[in-house]
Write a protein that holds these residues in place. Structure first.
Motif, PDB file in Angstrom:
ATOM      1  N   LYS A  34      -6.309   9.407   7.968  1.00 30.35           N
ATOM      2  CA  LYS A  34      -7.681   9.263   8.472  1.00 30.35           C
ATOM      3  C   LYS A  34      -8.423   8.176   7.687  1.00 30.35           C
ATOM      4  N   TYR A  35      -8.260   8.201   6.360  1.00 27.82           N
ATOM      5  CA  TYR A  35      -8.911   7.220   5.491  1.00 27.82           C
ATOM      6  C   TYR A  35      -8.374   5.813   5.773  1.00 27.82           C
ATOM      7  N   ALA A  36      -7.043   5.693   5.858  1.00 29.78           N
ATOM      8  CA  ALA A  36      -6.406   4.395   6.102  1.00 29.78           C
ATOM      9  C   ALA A  36      -6.869   3.807   7.430  1.00 29.78           C
ATOM     10  N   ASP A  37      -7.007   4.668   8.437  1.00 29.00           N
ATOM     11  CA  ASP A  37      -7.470   4.215   9.754  1.00 29.00           C
ATOM     12  C   ASP A  37      -8.899   3.684   9.674  1.00 29.00           C
ATOM     13  N   THR A  38      -9.762   4.423   8.951  1.00 23.19           N
ATOM     14  CA  THR A  38     -11.158   4.011   8.792  1.00 23.19           C
ATOM     15  C   THR A  38     -11.264   2.671   8.075  1.00 23.19           C
ATOM     16  N   LYS A  39     -10.414   2.477   7.045  1.00 22.41           N
ATOM     17  CA  LYS A  39     -10.467   1.252   6.223  1.00 22.41           C
ATOM     18  C   LYS A  39      -9.564   0.151   6.751  1.00 22.41           C
ATOM     19  N   LYS A  40      -8.906   0.416   7.897  1.00 23.28           N
ATOM     20  CA  LYS A  40      -7.978  -0.553   8.500  1.00 23.28           C
ATOM     21  C   LYS A  40      -6.853  -0.933   7.531  1.00 23.28           C
ATOM     22  N   ILE A  74       0.861  -1.188   0.000  1.00 15.22           N
ATOM     23  CA  ILE A  74       0.000   0.000   0.000  1.00 15.22           C
ATOM     24  C   ILE A  74       0.894   1.234   0.000  1.00 15.22           C
ATOM     25  N   TYR A  75       0.733   2.050  -1.044  1.00 12.75           N
ATOM     26  CA  TYR A  75       1.538   3.258  -1.205  1.00 12.75           C
ATOM     27  C   TYR A  75       0.664   4.496  -1.019  1.00 12.75           C
ATOM     28  N   ALA A  76       1.234   5.516  -0.409  1.00 12.18           N
ATOM     29  CA  ALA A  76       0.535   6.806  -0.281  1.00 12.18           C
ATOM     30  C   ALA A  76       1.396   7.859  -0.954  1.00 12.18           C
ATOM     31  N   TYR A  77       0.777   8.654  -1.832  1.00 11.23           N
ATOM     32  CA  TYR A  77       1.516   9.656  -2.597  1.00 11.23           C
ATOM     33  C   TYR A  77       1.085  11.065  -2.200  1.00 11.23           C
ATOM     34  N   LEU A  78       2.077  11.912  -1.922  1.00 20.18           N
ATOM     35  CA  LEU A  78       1.831  13.304  -1.530  1.00 20.18           C
ATOM     36  C   LEU A  78       2.610  14.217  -2.472  1.00 20.18           C
ATOM     37  N   ARG A  79       1.933  15.248  -2.988  1.00 23.93           N
ATOM     38  CA  ARG A  79       2.657  16.206  -3.842  1.00 23.93           C
ATOM     39  C   ARG A  79       2.192  17.628  -3.590  1.00 23.93           C
ATOM     40  N   VAL A  80       3.163  18.538  -3.530  1.00 24.52           N
ATOM     41  CA  VAL A  80       2.858  19.971  -3.537  1.00 24.52           C
ATOM     42  C   VAL A  80       3.629  20.593  -4.690  1.00 24.52           C
ATOM     43  N   SER A  81       3.153  21.750  -5.151  1.00 22.51           N
ATOM     44  CA  SER A  81       3.768  22.386  -6.321  1.00 22.51           C
ATOM     45  C   SER A  81       4.998  23.207  -5.973  1.00 22.51           C
TER      46      SER A  81
END
Length: 199
Positions: free
Chosen positions: A24-30, A2-9
């Motif tokens: 928050k999402y990952a916690d909700t979906k375990k 499971i990868y999480a991607y973060l980008r700012v300009s």
């Protein structure tokens, strides 16, 4: 994986809001995130020259790719579609949290991804067009655009740090070292000292 991607300009923006949404999402979906990919890159920069391109190339069947919103993937329709297409071809699930999309290798996901990307592209173009029209109208009405020649912002990055800089200068700390301490370019410090007549 499971990868999480973060980008700012730009380096003036922060990824913390994106990180919060994803956690928050990952916690909700375990879900347990195996790897975070973080980058500061203009959407104008091509995918192959960004970390997201390298990530997509190594994704495998069954992987999950988390992003706070699809617009983080790219700045135009073709770029976002190319990334989603590659993910779907590899049978990788893409979860775009703010939009509530869970995209996989099925026709509904492809239609949804296309519709979202198209609407985002149209919206950006409309905003750009409206801005250009407003500026052209103001110019035609004789209004001078931009900052007056020779003027400077009253508030700058180092505003309020005058006393700290003076103390460091009094202790014979070099400008380059002050810049590192304050996390700015040494030329910014040099210019600030000169314009504010510090030291």
């Amino acid at each position: 994986m499971i990868y999480a991607y973060l980008r700012v300009s730009t380096d003036k923006q922060t990824v913390e809001n994106q990180r919060y949404e994803i956690l928050k999402y990952a916690d909700t979906k375990k879900l347990s995130i195996d790897q975070w990919i973080e980058e500061t890159a203009s959407g104008v920069k091509s995918v192959k020259n960004r970390k997201v391109g390298e990530l997509v190339s190594r994704l495998e069947k069954g992987d999950i790719f988390l992003v706070s919103e699809l617009s983080r993937l790219g700045r135009n329709l073709m770029e976002v579609m190319a990334i989603l297409h590659d993910c779907m071809e590899k049978d990788v699930k893409v979860f775009a949290i703010k939009e509530g999309y869970e995209l996989g290798n099925n026709i509904n996901s492809k239609v949804l991804a296309f519709a979202f990307s198209l609407s985002a592209e149209i919206e950006r173009n409309l905003i750009s067009q409206r801005t250009k029209e407003a500026l052209a109208r103001k110019k035609s009405e004789g209004m001078r655009l931009g900052r007056p020649k020779g003027s400077q912002n009253k508030e700058v990055k180092l505003t309020g740090k005058e006393e700290d800089i003076k103390k460091l200068l009094d202790k014979k700390v070099a400008v380059a070292a002050i810049a590192r301490i304050l996390d700015v370019n040494r030329l910014t410090v040099r210019s600030f000292i000169k314009t504010r007549k510090i030291g």
